[in-house]
Design a protein around this motif. Structure first.
Motif, PDB file in Angstrom:
ATOM      1  N   MET B  92       0.828  -1.205   0.000  1.00  0.00           N
ATOM      2  CA  MET B  92       0.000   0.000   0.000  1.00  0.00           C
ATOM      3  C   MET B  92       0.861   1.254   0.000  1.00  0.00           C
ATOM      4  N   LEU B  93       1.949   1.236   0.768  1.00  0.00           N
ATOM      5  CA  LEU B  93       2.834   2.416   0.781  1.00  0.00           C
ATOM      6  C   LEU B  93       3.461   2.612  -0.596  1.00  0.00           C
ATOM      7  N   ALA B  95       2.366   1.868  -3.361  1.00  0.00           N
ATOM      8  CA  ALA B  95       1.400   2.261  -4.389  1.00  0.00           C
ATOM      9  C   ALA B  95       1.096   3.753  -4.375  1.00  0.00           C
ATOM     10  N   THR B  96       1.365   4.433  -3.275  1.00  0.00           N
ATOM     11  CA  THR B  96       1.003   5.858  -3.236  1.00  0.00           C
ATOM     12  C   THR B  96       2.175   6.776  -2.899  1.00  0.00           C
ATOM     13  N   GLY B 122      -4.586   3.719  -8.122  1.00  0.00           N
ATOM     14  CA  GLY B 122      -4.962   4.757  -7.159  1.00  0.00           C
ATOM     15  C   GLY B 122      -4.255   6.063  -7.459  1.00  0.00           C
ATOM     16  N   GLU B 123      -4.568   7.001  -6.586  1.00  0.00           N
ATOM     17  CA  GLU B 123      -3.955   8.324  -6.746  1.00  0.00           C
ATOM     18  C   GLU B 123      -2.663   8.334  -5.948  1.00  0.00           C
ATOM     19  N   ARG B 125       0.483  10.111  -3.970  1.00  0.00           N
ATOM     20  CA  ARG B 125       0.652  11.384  -3.258  1.00  0.00           C
ATOM     21  C   ARG B 125       1.697  12.181  -4.032  1.00  0.00           C
TER      22      ARG B 125
ATOM     23  N   THR C 346      -0.587   3.047   9.656  1.00  0.00           N
ATOM     24  CA  THR C 346      -0.600   2.760   8.225  1.00  0.00           C
ATOM     25  C   THR C 346      -1.766   1.892   7.758  1.00  0.00           C
ATOM     26  N   ARG C 349      -5.040   4.049   7.715  1.00  0.00           N
ATOM     27  CA  ARG C 349      -4.936   5.243   6.873  1.00  0.00           C
ATOM     28  C   ARG C 349      -4.894   4.861   5.395  1.00  0.00           C
ATOM     29  N   GLU C 350      -4.034   3.885   5.065  1.00  0.00           N
ATOM     30  CA  GLU C 350      -3.885   3.496   3.668  1.00  0.00           C
ATOM     31  C   GLU C 350      -4.988   2.515   3.263  1.00  0.00           C
ATOM     32  N   GLY C 351      -5.330   1.624   4.189  1.00  0.00           N
ATOM     33  CA  GLY C 351      -6.303   0.576   3.862  1.00  0.00           C
ATOM     34  C   GLY C 351      -7.684   1.123   3.564  1.00  0.00           C
ATOM     35  N   TYR C 353      -8.372   4.006   2.462  1.00  0.00           N
ATOM     36  CA  TYR C 353      -8.270   4.679   1.164  1.00  0.00           C
ATOM     37  C   TYR C 353      -8.415   3.665   0.033  1.00  0.00           C
ATOM     38  N   TRP C 354      -7.711   2.537   0.159  1.00  0.00           N
ATOM     39  CA  TRP C 354      -7.763   1.546  -0.924  1.00  0.00           C
ATOM     40  C   TRP C 354      -9.124   0.873  -1.015  1.00  0.00           C
ATOM     41  N   GLU C 357     -11.149   3.098  -3.021  1.00  0.00           N
ATOM     42  CA  GLU C 357     -10.720   3.014  -4.423  1.00  0.00           C
ATOM     43  C   GLU C 357     -11.383   1.828  -5.116  1.00  0.00           C
ATOM     44  N   ARG C 361     -14.154   1.693  -8.200  1.00  0.00           N
ATOM     45  CA  ARG C 361     -14.002   0.918  -9.449  1.00  0.00           C
ATOM     46  C   ARG C 361     -15.247   0.077  -9.702  1.00  0.00           C
TER      47      ARG C 361
END
Lengths: 169, 242, 432
Positions: B92-93, B95-96, B122-123, B125, C346, C349-351, C353-354, C357, C361
């Motif tokens: 995940m890190l 990827a952004t 994804g978008e 940063r 992490t 915060r990231e999960g 978001y995904w 996403e 889709r």
């Protein structure tokens, strides 16, 4: 990345709390064993007084709470209800979360966008309305719901919203 | 001894001082647990979750950098669940965030067989690079939000309080007061934030300019002269040994 | 009478004034308890009543009080969690709006039981009007001698203040609430230490939900056995259920714990509106997995809900109708958690978001076959692996929805649209 608006926005000259707010400020500070804890109450007092938290206003909050300025900025941007740029006289905050959604919040929001000609986070040129989507307002049983500044308006539909807007001058 | 505990890490039984972290205990046993946010000289917060381990009978996984050892604990530092959790975090890190200057994280990506392409689309940063002072540049496209810079700038070292956070959630970032340029802040240009940054998001201006192929004479002018840098008026006078 | 306990007098005109509250017996428990029943006895009575936290986790309240160390030289604090932000939940708002003195009496009694001399009521920022109601009530209580020095004629001092948050769901998590109250960004702290040992200002602190504290006066007045006439052995008492979604009569209902979910929806809420049918119910606020319509007979108590694969949570019952696409509904809920993730750790915060996403889709008809498993995988890598329960709250509903309604997710991938879509327009786009 950051929530900061352009610093070129109106930057009122703010050096100290007005005399009319001193009692509130002292009262807030008296509730806690340290000044840091009063930071949210102080931001609320400041927002009631000046409408938004401009850099000089947040600097005043930082001085009063005895906190570093960047940290006060970090606190202000963590919460969604502090305005870091000027907002309209009537801040329309439409709940978009599941229960209100199930009852038509999205349709209502699009109606407001069309009617006011502004989108999420925008303010009408006359400074009358700011429109925002917000998350759950604890009005799930009477959705769709919107807060205008701090006032709750529930069981809304297009007609009710239109009638309400008429009263908000 | 009363202030020692015995526990098992990856099948190895060891006795360690009571109250130390699982991370420290594992190190004593010669077992390496990967970390990103953890740094020996800043407050450990258990943020990145790379150091998670599995403790028999416990719910979920425990961050080794902030979890104290317990008598009789049976800990696995590389169980399938742990490995999968770490791999997902790395993916995940990657990827952004731009990890091109984070060699340690890159080797972790390889070690854990991470497939960042699982998170394609994804978008990323991509905030613009901030070049506002003669001492360092800030490229937050490379930031993994380990908090180390904020901590050394504040109570963990310098007490300068020039930077803090802005926003929350996925949109969190490191920021100055209303994003002011560094020379207008309380930054004392000690460089400690640059020193602790694990990803090259903070980098010495000189290093940056040399990488860009700037001549050494120009590097000198850009980084050591009064008025150097783009917006450093009023900044520190590094030419006078300040 | 809308309910046997908390809702017994709730619609009495003028109840927000201390005079009316006292006419109905208000503050009598405080007077009868202070100095006559010892703090330890109070804790024992609440323990015996089996009262469980009404904020979501269901932790036994008396046990929580009992965790406060008796020998600590530090001051102790009572904090009332009035941050009510869990989607689908709106009970504390009505309780405080209509009966503020009951909360104040509950707070004073709880403070007495744990020997705290200061209490804070942490309200979500949007409840500014409730802060005004409570501040007025607190002033009345102070003037009547129920707060301040030597309250109710006893030697016990207690002061209570309201504290207004500013828009952050995470501040309902008790350690984040304490961070926020102390003037930090509202981010959760590491547990242990638990607040009972090291909470507000690193002092022993009890954090209780509004509804929990409002149950305390009647329990101390009438005793544990009396309270146990309602509910089940392990989930005694009544609970306020907030019902939302397209039912005929949405709203707050006070019912004995263990009441079947179907009875709440059919009998009390009058069933579904507009000829709709129930497809699924989220029984405990948006953080818990949904129950498919086939499990509507499940009892509304902690144990039965857990056995059915979900949780009683906050009692926020969100009814989802058969014309609503489950993917749309979960997209909306996941958006909420992404927006409310504090950004500290992490995986969350990231999960989150995904997850959003992937939902986008699927919604846009660009979903891939692997996306459903990716959604499950990301959720599973947040669950139990993030800093606080917000991560779990984001993960569990999605995993539950895929488990019960995988066909709707697959339909989104293969047909590039919803399996049912009459209400698609209603749910379409939630804010970034």
């Amino acid at each position: 990345m950051s929530h900061a608006p352009a610093v070129t926005a109106i930057d009122p000259e703010v050096r100290d709390w007005p005399a009319s707010r001193r009692v509130e400020v002292d009262e807030a500070l008296s509730h806690y064993p340290n000044r840091r804890s009063a930071v949210l109450p102080l931001m609320w007092i400041a927002q009631r007084e000046w409408g938004w938290l401009s850099p000089p206003v947040l600097r005043l909050v930082a001085r009063t709470a005895e906190l570093p300025e960047p940290e006060v900025f970090g606190i202000a941007t963590f919460y969604t209800m502090f305005n870091l740029r000027p907002v309209g006289r009537h801040h329309l905050q439409v709940c978009m979360t599941i229960s209100c959604s199930l009852m038509g919040a999205d349709r209502l929001f699009r109606h407001l966008e069309r009617k006011l000609g502004i989108g999420h986070g925008e303010t009408t040129p006359d400074g009358r309305f700011t429109l925002r989507r917000v998350e759950c307002l604890a009005a799930c049983g009477r959705g769709p719901c919107m807060q205008v500044n701090f006032d709750y308006h529930e069981n809304l539909d297009e007609a009710r919203v239109d009638a309400l807007l008429e009263t908000l001058t | 001894m009363a202030d020692e505990v015995e526990l098992t890490i990856d099948g190895q039984t060891i006795r360690v001082e009571a109250g130390i972290t699982i991370l420290a205990a594992a190190e004593q046993a010669g077992i390496k647990i990967p970390v990103i946010c953890y740094f020996g000289h800043t407050t450990a917060n258990g943020l990145c979750r790379m150091c998670v381990v599995e403790t028999k009978g416990a719910r979920g996984l425990q961050p080794a950098c902030v979890t104290a050892v317990k008598q009789g604990a049976e800990i696995q530092t590389h169980s399938p669940d742990v490995v999968r959790a770490r791999r997902t975090i790395l993916e995940m890190l990657a990827a952004t965030v731009d990890l091109s200057e984070a060699p340690e994280i890159q080797s972790m990506l390889e070690e854990y067989g991470a497939k960042p392409e699982r998170f394609a689309g994804g978008e990323r940063r991509q905030p613009p690079m901030l070049d506002d002072n003669p001492v360092y540049i800030r490229d937050y496209a490379k930031c993994v939000l380990c908090w180390r810079c904020v901590q050394v700038c504040a109570d963990d070292a310098q007490y300068a309080y020039a930077i803090n956070f802005s926003g929350r959630g996925f949109k969190s970032s490191i920021a100055t007061f209303f994003d002011k340029p560094m020379p207008e802040t309380t930054c004392v240009f000690c460089g400690q934030c640059v020193g602790v940054c694990p990803t090259g998001a903070l980098k010495a201006k000189r290093e940056f300019l040399i990488e860009q192929g700037v001549s050494l004479v120009d590097v000198f002018y850009e980084t050591r002269m009064r008025g150097a840098g783009k917006r450093s008026t009023g900044g520190p006078r590094l030419d006078k040994g300040g | 009478m809308r309910g046997p306990l908390l809702f017994k007098d709730i619609d009495t005109a003028g109840l927000t004034s201390i005079a009316t509250y006292r006419q109905l017996g208000g503050y009598e428990t405080l007077v009868a308890t202070l100095g006559k029943t010892s703090p330890d006895e109070c804790i024992e009575i609440v323990k015996a009543s089996g009262l469980r936290g009404r904020g979501g986790a269901g932790f036994p309240a008396g046990m929580k009080w009992g965790f406060v160390p008796k020998d600590s030289p530090k001051p102790r604090y009572l904090v009332c969690n009035a941050d009510e932000s869990e989607p689908g939940t709106f009970k504390d708002r009505e309780l405080m709006e209509k009966n503020p003195h009951l909360l104040i009496e509950g707070c004073a009694l709880a403070a007495y039981a744990i020997n705290a001399h200061v209490g804070y009521i942490y309200l979500r920022g949007e409840f500014e009007y409730i802060q005004r109601i409570l501040d007025r009530a607190l002033a009345e209580a102070r003037a009547a001698g129920f707060l301040g020095r030597g309250i109710a004629g006893s030697g016990f001092d207690v002061e209570i203040h309201t504290h207004l948050g500013a828009g952050a769901y995470i501040c309902g998590e008790e350690t984040a609430l304490l961070s926020s109250l102390e003037g930090y960004r509202g981010q959760p702290r590491l547990k242990p230490p638990f607040p009972a040992v090291e909470g507000l200002y690193a002092c022993p602190t009890v954090v209780n939900n509004v509804e929990t504290l409002m149950n305390v006066p009647s329990i101390l007045r009438h005793g544990a056995a009396w309270y146990r006439q309602w509910g089940t052995e392990k989930s005694p008492g009544t609970k306020i259920f907030s019902v939302s979604g397209p039912v005929r009569r949405p709203g707050n209902y006070e019912l004995p714990l263990g009441t079947p979910l179907s009875e709440l929806i059919e009998k009390h809420c009058g069933g579904m509106r507009d000829g709709l049918k129930v497809k699924a119910v989220i029984p405990g606020g948006s953080s818990v997995p949904l129950l498919p319509a086939s499990l509507l007979d499940t009892g509304l108590d902690f144990e039965s809900m857990t056995a059915a694969g979900t949780m009683l949570g906050s009692g926020g019952v969100i009814v989802i109708d058969d014309q609503t696409c489950i993917v749309d509904a979960l997209h909306n809920i996941t958006r909420f958690y992404e927006h409310e993730s504090c950004g500290k750790c992490t995986p969350c915060r990231e999960g989150t978001y995904w997850m959003v996403e992937v939902f986008e889709r699927l919604e846009a008809g660009r979903g891939r076959a692997a996306d459903i498993d990716l959604l499950n995988d990301v959720s599973d890598n947040i669950l139990g692996k993030s800093f606080c329960a917000l991560g779990d709250a984001a993960a569990m509903p999605v995993m539950g929805a895929i488990k019960h309604f995988r066909d709707e997710f697959e339909y989104h991938v293969t047909h590039r649209r919803c399996m049912v879509n009459r209400r698609r327009e209603v749910l379409a786009g939630v804010a970034p």
